[in-house]
Scaffold this motif. Structure first.
Motif, mmCIF file in Angstrom:
data_model
loop_
_atom_site.group_PDB
_atom_site.id
_atom_site.type_symbol
_atom_site.label_atom_id
_atom_site.label_comp_id
_atom_site.label_asym_id
_atom_site.label_seq_id
_atom_site.Cartn_x
_atom_site.Cartn_y
_atom_site.Cartn_z
ATOM 1 N N THR A 1 0.779 -1.236 0.131
ATOM 2 C CA THR A 1 -0.100 -0.199 0.108
ATOM 3 C C THR A 1 0.789 1.199 0.076
ATOM 4 O O THR A 1 0.442 2.119 -0.562
ATOM 5 C CB THR A 1 -0.922 0.158 1.114
ATOM 6 O OG1 THR A 1 -1.619 -1.352 1.403
ATOM 7 C CG2 THR A 1 -1.844 1.165 1.182
ATOM 8 N N VAL B 1 -8.464 -0.555 3.482
ATOM 9 C CA VAL B 1 -7.527 -1.427 2.675
ATOM 10 C C VAL B 1 -7.079 -2.286 3.679
ATOM 11 O O VAL B 1 -6.732 -2.171 4.922
ATOM 12 C CB VAL B 1 -6.351 -1.223 1.931
ATOM 13 C CG1 VAL B 1 -5.514 -0.203 2.758
ATOM 14 C CG2 VAL B 1 -5.791 -2.390 0.926
ATOM 15 N N GLU C 1 -7.992 -5.859 4.888
ATOM 16 C CA GLU C 1 -8.795 -6.892 5.187
ATOM 17 C C GLU C 1 -10.295 -6.539 5.319
ATOM 18 O O GLU C 1 -10.566 -5.311 4.879
ATOM 19 C CB GLU C 1 -8.478 -7.230 6.756
ATOM 20 C CG GLU C 1 -8.617 -6.023 7.524
ATOM 21 C CD GLU C 1 -8.477 -6.416 9.142
ATOM 22 O OE1 GLU C 1 -9.020 -7.078 9.606
ATOM 23 O OE2 GLU C 1 -7.886 -5.514 9.768
ATOM 24 N N PRO C 2 -11.208 -7.619 5.201
ATOM 25 C CA PRO C 2 -12.718 -7.083 5.186
ATOM 26 C C PRO C 2 -12.973 -5.992 6.368
ATOM 27 O O PRO C 2 -12.514 -6.225 7.621
ATOM 28 C CB PRO C 2 -13.201 -8.345 5.468
ATOM 29 C CG PRO C 2 -12.465 -9.484 5.349
ATOM 30 C CD PRO C 2 -10.986 -8.871 5.641
ATOM 31 N N THR D 1 -0.742 -7.598 -2.716
ATOM 32 C CA THR D 1 0.735 -7.163 -3.177
ATOM 33 C C THR D 1 0.932 -7.773 -4.568
ATOM 34 O O THR D 1 1.524 -7.026 -5.410
ATOM 35 C CB THR D 1 1.703 -8.025 -2.147
ATOM 36 O OG1 THR D 1 1.452 -7.855 -0.736
ATOM 37 C CG2 THR D 1 3.372 -7.575 -2.541
ATOM 38 N N GLU D 2 0.348 -8.838 -4.810
ATOM 39 C CA GLU D 2 0.539 -9.433 -6.203
ATOM 40 C C GLU D 2 -0.362 -8.845 -7.212
ATOM 41 O O GLU D 2 0.043 -8.645 -8.654
ATOM 42 C CB GLU D 2 -0.033 -10.749 -6.368
ATOM 43 C CG GLU D 2 0.853 -11.874 -5.484
ATOM 44 C CD GLU D 2 0.590 -11.882 -3.820
ATOM 45 O OE1 GLU D 2 -0.404 -10.686 -3.509
ATOM 46 O OE2 GLU D 2 0.908 -13.007 -3.246
ATOM 47 N N ALA E 1 -6.671 -16.055 -5.920
ATOM 48 C CA ALA E 1 -5.966 -15.172 -5.176
ATOM 49 C C ALA E 1 -5.936 -15.588 -3.866
ATOM 50 O O ALA E 1 -5.156 -14.891 -2.986
ATOM 51 C CB ALA E 1 -7.088 -13.760 -5.118
ATOM 52 N N ASN F 1 -4.011 -13.152 8.457
ATOM 53 C CA ASN F 1 -3.850 -11.433 8.099
ATOM 54 C C ASN F 1 -4.006 -11.082 9.391
ATOM 55 O O ASN F 1 -5.191 -10.655 10.117
ATOM 56 C CB ASN F 1 -5.370 -11.254 7.306
ATOM 57 C CG ASN F 1 -5.361 -9.847 6.718
ATOM 58 O OD1 ASN F 1 -5.105 -8.890 7.429
ATOM 59 N ND2 ASN F 1 -5.957 -9.619 5.697
ATOM 60 N N ARG G 1 -0.149 -9.611 5.762
ATOM 61 C CA ARG G 1 -0.125 -11.383 5.588
ATOM 62 C C ARG G 1 1.053 -11.887 6.158
ATOM 63 O O ARG G 1 2.272 -11.428 6.229
ATOM 64 C CB ARG G 1 0.004 -11.664 4.118
ATOM 65 C CG ARG G 1 -1.228 -11.654 3.434
ATOM 66 C CD ARG G 1 -1.454 -11.343 1.936
ATOM 67 N NE ARG G 1 -0.500 -12.232 1.486
ATOM 68 C CZ ARG G 1 -0.404 -12.478 0.132
ATOM 69 N NH1 ARG G 1 -0.896 -11.425 -0.705
ATOM 70 N NH2 ARG G 1 0.436 -13.161 -0.448
HETATM 71 O O1 PRX Z 1 -7.006 -11.483 2.127
HETATM 72 C C1 PRX Z 1 -7.058 -10.221 1.284
HETATM 73 C C2 PRX Z 1 -6.623 -8.786 2.319
HETATM 74 O O2 PRX Z 1 -5.441 -8.934 2.048
HETATM 75 C C3 PRX Z 1 -4.660 -9.528 1.315
HETATM 76 C C4 PRX Z 1 -3.459 -9.070 0.572
HETATM 77 O O3 PRX Z 1 -2.733 -8.806 1.368
HETATM 78 P P1 PRX Z 1 -1.446 -7.954 0.853
HETATM 79 O O4 PRX Z 1 -0.914 -8.573 -0.405
HETATM 80 O O5 PRX Z 1 -0.548 -7.884 2.175
HETATM 81 O O6 PRX Z 1 -2.020 -6.623 0.415
HETATM 82 C C5 PRX Z 1 -2.513 -5.705 1.529
HETATM 83 C C6 PRX Z 1 -3.021 -4.460 0.855
HETATM 84 C C7 PRX Z 1 -3.389 -4.495 -0.356
HETATM 85 C C8 PRX Z 1 -5.860 -10.196 0.294
HETATM 86 O O7 PRX Z 1 -5.545 -11.369 -0.372
HETATM 87 N N1 PRX Z 1 -7.477 -7.692 1.877
HETATM 88 C C9 PRX Z 1 -6.739 -6.816 1.233
HETATM 89 N N2 PRX Z 1 -7.717 -5.781 1.059
HETATM 90 C C10 PRX Z 1 -8.935 -6.229 1.562
HETATM 91 C C11 PRX Z 1 -8.676 -7.768 1.833
HETATM 92 N N3 PRX Z 1 -9.796 -8.300 2.505
HETATM 93 C C12 PRX Z 1 -10.940 -7.819 2.242
HETATM 94 N N4 PRX Z 1 -11.301 -6.566 1.733
HETATM 95 C C13 PRX Z 1 -10.435 -5.764 1.369
HETATM 96 N N5 PRX Z 1 -10.649 -4.559 1.247
#
Ligand code: PRX
Length: 661
Positions: A317, A392, A394-395, A422-423, A506, A529, A534
């Motif tokens: 982010t 951003v 997590e839910p 991240t991906e 994903a 999470n 992660r």
């Molecule tokens: O599980 C989802 C959750 O964060 C994961 C991605 O983590 P990371 O690569 O560390 O990136 C985080 C910032 C982009 C996803 O697979 N996640 C991220 N955003 C959300 C989310 N779960 C629910 N709602 C979201 N808005």
């Protein structure tokens, strides 16, 4: 433990959420993106992305939008050439915006720096000249282990300018985590600082680098920013002060031009195995999606908005929504060094009022923390400038969403719940603030140009009301281009589950509600999470097992009212270590050990010493049952256990210890 309002209702709300919040007519009328964008993108995806790419300055125009012939290795804007740093800095100065503030930097102790785009151009040029002097050139890797200092941004952009890849390592990671990342990327230079201010105190950082570089053969130089002025030990063979090397450089640097697919950065993230994955991103496609999403999701008006993303630069982010997206768009933004409760719990709102922040992007875990602190705190500040709020990581549970809207957004600011990884490089699923009638807790709709599906185990799409696995069925410009040095792992991790259909998996569960809106339901793999970050269960297990006293360990994520998930570990001690070794002291030592191996963020919330772990006949640990224990639930079906008495033994012999903070 007290639960924030509504935490217990999340599932009910999910099943019956009927509240919707359309944007005001006023907001909709001035919004950057309209509903037609969805139709345009659907009618011709590639033409849509070509339009988005024209937000950037290309030295050479591309001749093909997408080459997917080598799937899953994409090429976007084939034949195009650009310099990412030029796009984020110089072109704004050339367009007459040199005096616009790029960064309002706020230090934790209250010091501040105001950096205009012209200043940024000078600083990035000097840094690029310094790195070039240290032998960094196109394709080299530079590890950046810095907290939230302007020099982190200068360093990232200087790398981009030179065509070198940065690998930013979160400043909260341990020496060991840094060492393994530096070695995996074979970084030539490490950029760090003496220390940082955290919770009102200077905290050393360089000592971790000293420890790490004892065993990093690729590292030729360590460049050290002076932030706290505290004493540091000095390794004269490697170390150089930033101010001695960078300050004397020329303020001019001519950016080279690079292929659209030239690598831009590596960022390590956790997967289901212990070894972090070096996610590789490239230039043209990544910057296109970063700029586009930052513009439409936050409705950015670069000449009047003040934007603030509270993420750390060490996470994706921070890469996409502090550095590349906002700066490509010529935004003015706040960057804050410290914690939200230093020196008081109103710090964020004080900063919002001080700079007139209008766009604010944070994580649900932070919002839940603010809820805990109480609505009377933000109520003391003038937050009337805020006009879009984002989340951003997590839910977000609907009640936290409602609290955010009411107590931070004045009951009017649209909230964008942004799902990405991240991906994915940039936002994939999110409301558009001027178009979508927002629904608390739902990320709702893929952005124009993005395509997702929710499928069952066989890859068959589920309909409205159905739940399953989230997949991305079409390539997108910001997508990762691989895992550093491991093509095979890239294919296996993301593309093997639905290889037949060619879908990217994903790792998240999702469902559609009756209106066709998407709800993210969390990870379906062994990745936890924690506060939006992660962390793999295996990584923490490996750290535990590396301690002398531990024979075996199993780790699960248990739901946690503030951090989303908390890490709960079950350990079997080595023969002889016995019962008393499982006492408080031993558990504290194990928690500290994990913090040392990975970083404080991975410290288990709770460690339970158990006599056995529940395993299937094939020896697989049944985490589902451990999660039941960790969440104090009745234990589920134990019929597939090799030894069905194990759960009784665990329940009977639990030796628990809670977190010490
Ligand atoms: O599980 C989802 C959750 O964060 C994961 C991605 O983590 P990371 O690569 O560390 O990136 C985080 C910032 C982009 C996803 O697979 N996640 C991220 N955003 C959300 C989310 N779960 C629910 N709602 C979201 N808005």
């Amino acid at each position: 433990m007290s639960q924030p309002d509504g935490q217990n209702n999340t599932l009910d709300n999910l099943l019956s959420e009927s509240r919707t919040f359309p944007p005001s007519a006023e907001f909709a009328a001035q919004a950057n993106a309209t509903a037609e964008w969805y139709d345009q993108a659907a009618a011709d995806r590639e033409a849509f992305w070509a339009d988005q790419a024209s937000r950037l300055h290309w030295d050479t125009q591309w001749d093909q939008v997408l080459d997917w012939s080598q799937a899953p290795f994409a090429k976007w804007f084939v034949g195009g050439r650009l310099n990412v740093a030029y796009n984020c800095v110089d072109r704004h100065v050339e367009a007459g915006h040199g005096d616009r503030v790029a960064i309002h930097w706020e230090g934790e102790p209250g010091d501040s720096r105001r950096i205009t785009y012209a200043d940024l151009q000078r600083e990035v040029s000097k840094t690029a000249n310094a790195l070039a002097e240290l032998g960094v050139g196109s394709g080299d890797r530079v590890a950046i282990y810095l907290p939230m200092l302007p020099e982190a941004v200068f360093s990232m952009l200087a790398c981009a300018r030179l065509g070198a890849l940065h690998s930013v390592v979160f400043g909260g990671f341990s020496a060991e985590a840094l060492r393994s990342r530096v070695n995996d990327a074979e970084a030539k230079v490490v950029i760090t600082c003496d220390g940082q201010y955290r919770r009102g105190k200077p905290m050393p950082l360089k000592a971790n680098v000293d420890e790490a570089v004892k065993d990093t053969p690729s590292v030729e130089h360590v460049l050290v920013v002076q932030r706290t002025g505290e004493d540091v030990s000095w390794n004269s063979g490697l170390d150089m002060w930033w101010h001695e090397v960078v300050d004397r450089q020329s303020e001019n640097h001519t950016p080279e031009t690079f292929d659209s697919e030239h690598p831009l950065f590596i960022l390590y993230t956790s997967g289901t195995t212990g070894k972090p994955k070096g996610i590789l991103h490239t230039s043209g496609g990544f910057l296109t999606q970063a700029a586009y999403t930052h513009d439409v999701v936050f409705d950015l008006k670069p000449d009047s908005d003040v934007y603030w993303c509270t993420a750390d630069i060490g996470w994706v982010t921070g890469h996409t929504y502090i550095v590349y997206g906002p700066l490509a768009n010529g935004a003015s933004q706040v960057i804050y060094e410290g914690t939200p409760n230093t020196p008081h719990e109103g710090r964020h709102w004080e900063i919002v009022a001080k700079y007139g922040v209008s766009l604010y992007y944070t994580a649900p875990t932070t919002i839940r923390t603010f809820m805990k602190w109480g609505a009377d705190i933000p109520a003391q500040y003038d937050l009337s400038t805020l006009r879009v709020l984002g989340t951003v990581g997590e839910p977000i549970n609907p009640e936290a969403w409602m609290w955010y809207r009411e107590h931070i957004g004045g009951g009017t600011a649209p909230i964008v719940d942004t799902w990405w990884q991240t991906e994915t490089g940039a936002i994939m699923i999110s409301p558009l603030p001027g178009v979508t009638a927002a629904k608390p807790g739902s990320a709702q709709t893929p952005l124009p140009g993005i395509s997702v599906k929710v499928v069952d185990e066989n890859g068959t799409e589920v309909g409205a009301g159905g739940g399953g696995l989230l997949v991305l069925d079409k390539p997108w410009p910001g997508m990762l281009r691989g895992i550093w040095g491991d093509d095979q792992r890239y294919r296996e991790t993301y593309w093997s589950r639905f290889a037949e259909q060619g879908y990217y998996f994903a790792g998240d569960g999702a469902k559609y509600d009756e209106d066709g809106d998407l709800w993210l339901l969390g990870r379906v793999d062994d990745v936890m999470n924690v506060s939006g970050h992660r962390i793999s269960t295996t990584e923490v297990e490996s750290a535990l097992v590396s301690h002398d006293t531990v024979a075996e360990a199993a780790v699960v994520g248990a739901s946690d009212p503030t951090t989303g998930e908390g890490i709960v570990a079950f350990v079997i001690l080595r023969g002889g270590a016995g019962e008393q070794a499982g006492g408080d002291q031993a558990v504290t030592a194990l928690r500290e050990h994990v913090a040392r191996e990975i970083g404080p963020i991975a410290k288990p919330r709770q460690i339970m010493v158990v006599p056995e772990l529940p395993k299937t006949r094939s020896g697989k640990i049944m985490r589902r049952l451990l999660r039941d224990v960790a969440e104090n639930r009745e234990i589920g079906d134990v019929s597939t256990l090799a030894d069905s008495s194990v759960m009784d033994q665990i329940s009977a012999g639990l030796n628990t210890s809670s977190a010490d903070e």
